[in-house]
Design an enzyme around this catalytic site. Structure first.
Site, PDB file in Angstrom:
ATOM      1  N   GLU A   1       0.950  -1.358  -0.152  1.00  0.00           N
ATOM      2  CA  GLU A   1       0.074   0.012   0.028  1.00  0.00           C
ATOM      3  C   GLU A   1       0.967   1.230   0.096  1.00  0.00           C
ATOM      4  O   GLU A   1       0.708   2.160  -0.726  1.00  0.00           O
ATOM      5  CB  GLU A   1      -1.022  -0.098   1.098  1.00  0.00           C
ATOM      6  CG  GLU A   1      -1.860   1.261   1.157  1.00  0.00           C
ATOM      7  CD  GLU A   1      -2.555   1.449   2.341  1.00  0.00           C
ATOM      8  OE1 GLU A   1      -3.711   1.618   2.487  1.00  0.00           O
ATOM      9  OE2 GLU A   1      -1.984   1.543   3.633  1.00  0.00           O
TER      10      GLU A   1
ATOM     11  N   CYS B   1      -8.039   9.110   6.306  1.00  0.00           N
ATOM     12  CA  CYS B   1      -8.059   9.079   7.824  1.00  0.00           C
ATOM     13  C   CYS B   1      -6.756   9.509   8.086  1.00  0.00           C
ATOM     14  O   CYS B   1      -6.724  10.608   9.254  1.00  0.00           O
ATOM     15  CB  CYS B   1      -8.156   7.444   8.214  1.00  0.00           C
ATOM     16  SG  CYS B   1      -9.692   7.009   7.685  1.00  0.00           S
TER      17      CYS B   1
ATOM     18  N   TYR C   1      -5.032   9.056  -1.317  1.00  0.00           N
ATOM     19  CA  TYR C   1      -4.075   9.266  -0.742  1.00  0.00           C
ATOM     20  C   TYR C   1      -2.986   9.752  -1.903  1.00  0.00           C
ATOM     21  O   TYR C   1      -2.182  10.649  -1.861  1.00  0.00           O
ATOM     22  CB  TYR C   1      -3.596   8.223   0.309  1.00  0.00           C
ATOM     23  CG  TYR C   1      -4.396   8.164   1.467  1.00  0.00           C
ATOM     24  CD1 TYR C   1      -4.097   9.086   2.587  1.00  0.00           C
ATOM     25  CD2 TYR C   1      -5.287   7.120   1.435  1.00  0.00           C
ATOM     26  CE1 TYR C   1      -5.022   8.560   3.616  1.00  0.00           C
ATOM     27  CE2 TYR C   1      -6.152   6.922   2.644  1.00  0.00           C
ATOM     28  CZ  TYR C   1      -5.839   7.736   3.895  1.00  0.00           C
ATOM     29  OH  TYR C   1      -6.665   7.613   4.797  1.00  0.00           O
TER      30      TYR C   1
ATOM     31  N   ALA D   1     -14.887  -2.122   9.007  1.00  0.00           N
ATOM     32  CA  ALA D   1     -16.080  -1.394   8.669  1.00  0.00           C
ATOM     33  C   ALA D   1     -15.691  -0.718   7.427  1.00  0.00           C
ATOM     34  O   ALA D   1     -14.485  -0.171   7.210  1.00  0.00           O
ATOM     35  CB  ALA D   1     -16.259  -0.390   9.716  1.00  0.00           C
TER      36      ALA D   1
ATOM     37  N   TRP E   1      -8.174  -2.323  -0.111  1.00  0.00           N
ATOM     38  CA  TRP E   1      -9.008  -1.177  -0.727  1.00  0.00           C
ATOM     39  C   TRP E   1     -10.029  -1.832  -1.585  1.00  0.00           C
ATOM     40  O   TRP E   1     -11.015  -1.230  -1.977  1.00  0.00           O
ATOM     41  CB  TRP E   1      -8.308  -0.313  -1.538  1.00  0.00           C
ATOM     42  CG  TRP E   1      -7.467   0.551  -0.760  1.00  0.00           C
ATOM     43  CD1 TRP E   1      -6.056   0.378  -0.404  1.00  0.00           C
ATOM     44  CD2 TRP E   1      -7.967   1.810  -0.534  1.00  0.00           C
ATOM     45  NE1 TRP E   1      -5.798   1.663   0.566  1.00  0.00           N
ATOM     46  CE2 TRP E   1      -6.858   2.572   0.421  1.00  0.00           C
ATOM     47  CE3 TRP E   1      -9.146   2.791  -0.698  1.00  0.00           C
ATOM     48  CZ2 TRP E   1      -6.982   3.816   0.881  1.00  0.00           C
ATOM     49  CZ3 TRP E   1      -8.920   3.911  -0.291  1.00  0.00           C
ATOM     50  CH2 TRP E   1      -7.995   4.571   0.780  1.00  0.00           C
TER      51      TRP E   1
ATOM     52  N   ARG F   1      -6.934  11.825  11.592  1.00  0.00           N
ATOM     53  CA  ARG F   1      -8.510  12.163  12.000  1.00  0.00           C
ATOM     54  C   ARG F   1      -9.521  10.972  12.534  1.00  0.00           C
ATOM     55  O   ARG F   1     -10.095  11.197  13.514  1.00  0.00           O
ATOM     56  CB  ARG F   1      -9.182  12.996  10.804  1.00  0.00           C
ATOM     57  CG  ARG F   1      -9.615  11.990   9.942  1.00  0.00           C
ATOM     58  CD  ARG F   1     -10.428  12.584   8.971  1.00  0.00           C
ATOM     59  NE  ARG F   1     -11.274  11.596   7.659  1.00  0.00           N
ATOM     60  CZ  ARG F   1     -12.013  10.688   7.910  1.00  0.00           C
ATOM     61  NH1 ARG F   1     -12.803  10.713   9.096  1.00  0.00           N
ATOM     62  NH2 ARG F   1     -12.201   9.902   7.074  1.00  0.00           N
ATOM     63  N   SER F   2      -9.512   9.805  11.909  1.00  0.00           N
ATOM     64  CA  SER F   2     -10.420   8.742  12.101  1.00  0.00           C
ATOM     65  C   SER F   2      -9.333   7.546  12.492  1.00  0.00           C
ATOM     66  O   SER F   2      -8.594   7.191  11.632  1.00  0.00           O
ATOM     67  CB  SER F   2     -11.327   8.459  11.063  1.00  0.00           C
ATOM     68  OG  SER F   2     -12.027   7.221  11.600  1.00  0.00           O
TER      69      SER F   2
ATOM     70  N   ASN G   1      -1.108   1.556  10.316  1.00  0.00           N
ATOM     71  CA  ASN G   1      -0.867   3.051  10.030  1.00  0.00           C
ATOM     72  C   ASN G   1       0.595   3.155  10.661  1.00  0.00           C
ATOM     73  O   ASN G   1       1.563   3.891  10.062  1.00  0.00           O
ATOM     74  CB  ASN G   1      -1.622   4.137  10.674  1.00  0.00           C
ATOM     75  CG  ASN G   1      -3.251   3.821  10.185  1.00  0.00           C
ATOM     76  OD1 ASN G   1      -4.241   3.835  10.586  1.00  0.00           O
ATOM     77  ND2 ASN G   1      -3.170   3.641   8.651  1.00  0.00           N
TER      78      ASN G   1
ATOM     79  N   ILE H   1     -12.717   2.167  19.100  1.00  0.00           N
ATOM     80  CA  ILE H   1     -12.820   0.789  19.130  1.00  0.00           C
ATOM     81  C   ILE H   1     -14.188   0.449  18.645  1.00  0.00           C
ATOM     82  O   ILE H   1     -15.044   0.644  19.488  1.00  0.00           O
ATOM     83  CB  ILE H   1     -12.384   0.050  20.232  1.00  0.00           C
ATOM     84  CG1 ILE H   1     -10.871   0.423  20.626  1.00  0.00           C
ATOM     85  CG2 ILE H   1     -12.462  -1.571  20.159  1.00  0.00           C
ATOM     86  CD1 ILE H   1     -10.270  -0.134  22.136  1.00  0.00           C
TER      87      ILE H   1
ATOM     88  N   ASP I   1      -9.155   3.599  13.765  1.00  0.00           N
ATOM     89  CA  ASP I   1      -9.771   2.247  13.908  1.00  0.00           C
ATOM     90  C   ASP I   1      -8.584   1.743  14.820  1.00  0.00           C
ATOM     91  O   ASP I   1      -7.664   1.070  14.184  1.00  0.00           O
ATOM     92  CB  ASP I   1      -9.935   1.623  12.646  1.00  0.00           C
ATOM     93  CG  ASP I   1     -10.506   0.017  12.987  1.00  0.00           C
ATOM     94  OD1 ASP I   1     -10.211  -0.505  14.028  1.00  0.00           O
ATOM     95  OD2 ASP I   1     -11.180  -0.565  11.844  1.00  0.00           O
TER      96      ASP I   1
END
Length: 297
Positions: free
Chosen positions: A63, A171, A111, A296, A88, A199-200, A210, A241, A202
């Site tokens: 990625e 994210c 991205y 998700a 993806w 920002r978000s 990440n 979570i 998981d």
């Protein structure tokens, strides 16, 4: 710090959210969240790959190489990874996105497209200053080499004018680099650090991925700018979570982190855009068994 201490920071963040997080119903399910947390990893203490479960290392590398290429095509990511499905693919095939896609596998201006092909607002007046697009990644490397004390060593994926043209808004929104010069440190090489804002977040599925991805990017950037990779800092905005990950997180929190692995890069690669999968190796990676949980979308 011992090797285990740095990834214990991630484990502690999971514990804190489970204990003190706020339960909310979100776009794609119920979450328990805190706002805001920060994680710091010194790369000379080992490569920050999660050890309390198995990290999908090849997916991380493929990625990142795909981002660096500037691609928004899931078909290209499949080629790099060497598999028929990527992380993806579900987004590429989501009902909300397919009417917007230009072709099967198109993810829009995600991205890598923003990193390498940010559109100028008025291309007709800027053709003499880099053309109709901004290659943020190339510009970052040039700035680090020319003026390492520059406070504009920034790459942004958050483009408000193009969010509707993305299968998933970013994210991990932006990152900034910082160089500590060798003259100050009294060492042979300057030290490169990287701060990413997400920002978000998981926390179970995404954040370990990440962490590894940006640690790898930092190491690659350091090599091509003749610097030493120093510290990765990640600021987590909405750190959450999912409720349907609770069992998986509780299982992970029972496990003791293991010694961190090392990262080996092909030292002959001097250009960021020349790295291939075969140039990147995770050495001595010990880990607990994988823990599965639904992603998700």
């Amino acid at each position: 710090f011992c090797y285990n201490a740095r990834m214990q920071i991630y484990q502690n963040a999971l514990r804190e959210i489970m204990k003190n997080g706020i339960d909310r119903e979100g776009r794609n399910g119920a979450t328990r969240a805190l706002f805001t947390l920060q994680l710091r990893f010194k790369l000379d203490e080992g490569f920050p790959a999660v050890t309390t479960k198995k990290l999908a290392w090849k997916s991380v590398v493929s990625e990142l190489l795909w981002f660096i290429e500037g691609s928004g095509d899931d078909n290209r990511l499949k080629e790099i990874l060497g598999k028929d499905k990527t992380i993806w693919s579900d987004n590429a095939n989501a009902d909300y996105w397919k009417p917007k896609a230009k072709f099967a596998g198109d993810l829009g201006r995600v991205y890598g497209v923003q990193w390498r092909h940010w559109r100028r607002p008025d291309p007709s007046t800027t053709l003499g200053a880099g053309g109709a697009e901004v290659d943020q990644l190339s510009d970052l490397i040039a700035r680090i080499k020319k003026d390492p004390s520059d406070r504009r060593l920034i790459v942004s994926a958050w483009n408000p004018g193009e969010l509707e043209q993305m299968a998933l808004p970013p994210c991990h929104m932006m990152f900034q680099c910082f160089v500590a010069p060798s003259t100050t440190l009294g060492t042979g090489k300057g030290k490169l650090s990287l701060h990413m804002f997400q920002r978000s977040c998981d926390m179970f599925l995404g954040v370990p991925f990440n962490i590894a991805s940006y640690a790898l990017l930092l190491k690659m950037l350091a090599q091509v700018t003749d610097l030493s990779a120093h510290e990765l800092i990640i600021t987590l905005g909405d750190a959450h979570i999912y409720h349907n990950h609770f069992d998986a997180v509780n299982e992970q929190l029972k496990r003791e982190p293991l010694a961190l692995p090392k990262l080996k890069l092909n030292k002959d690669v001097k250009n960021l855009f020349d790295f291939k999968m075969s140039d990147i190796e995770l050495v001595d990676y010990q880990h607990h068994p994988a823990i599965s949980a639904p992603m998700a979308v």
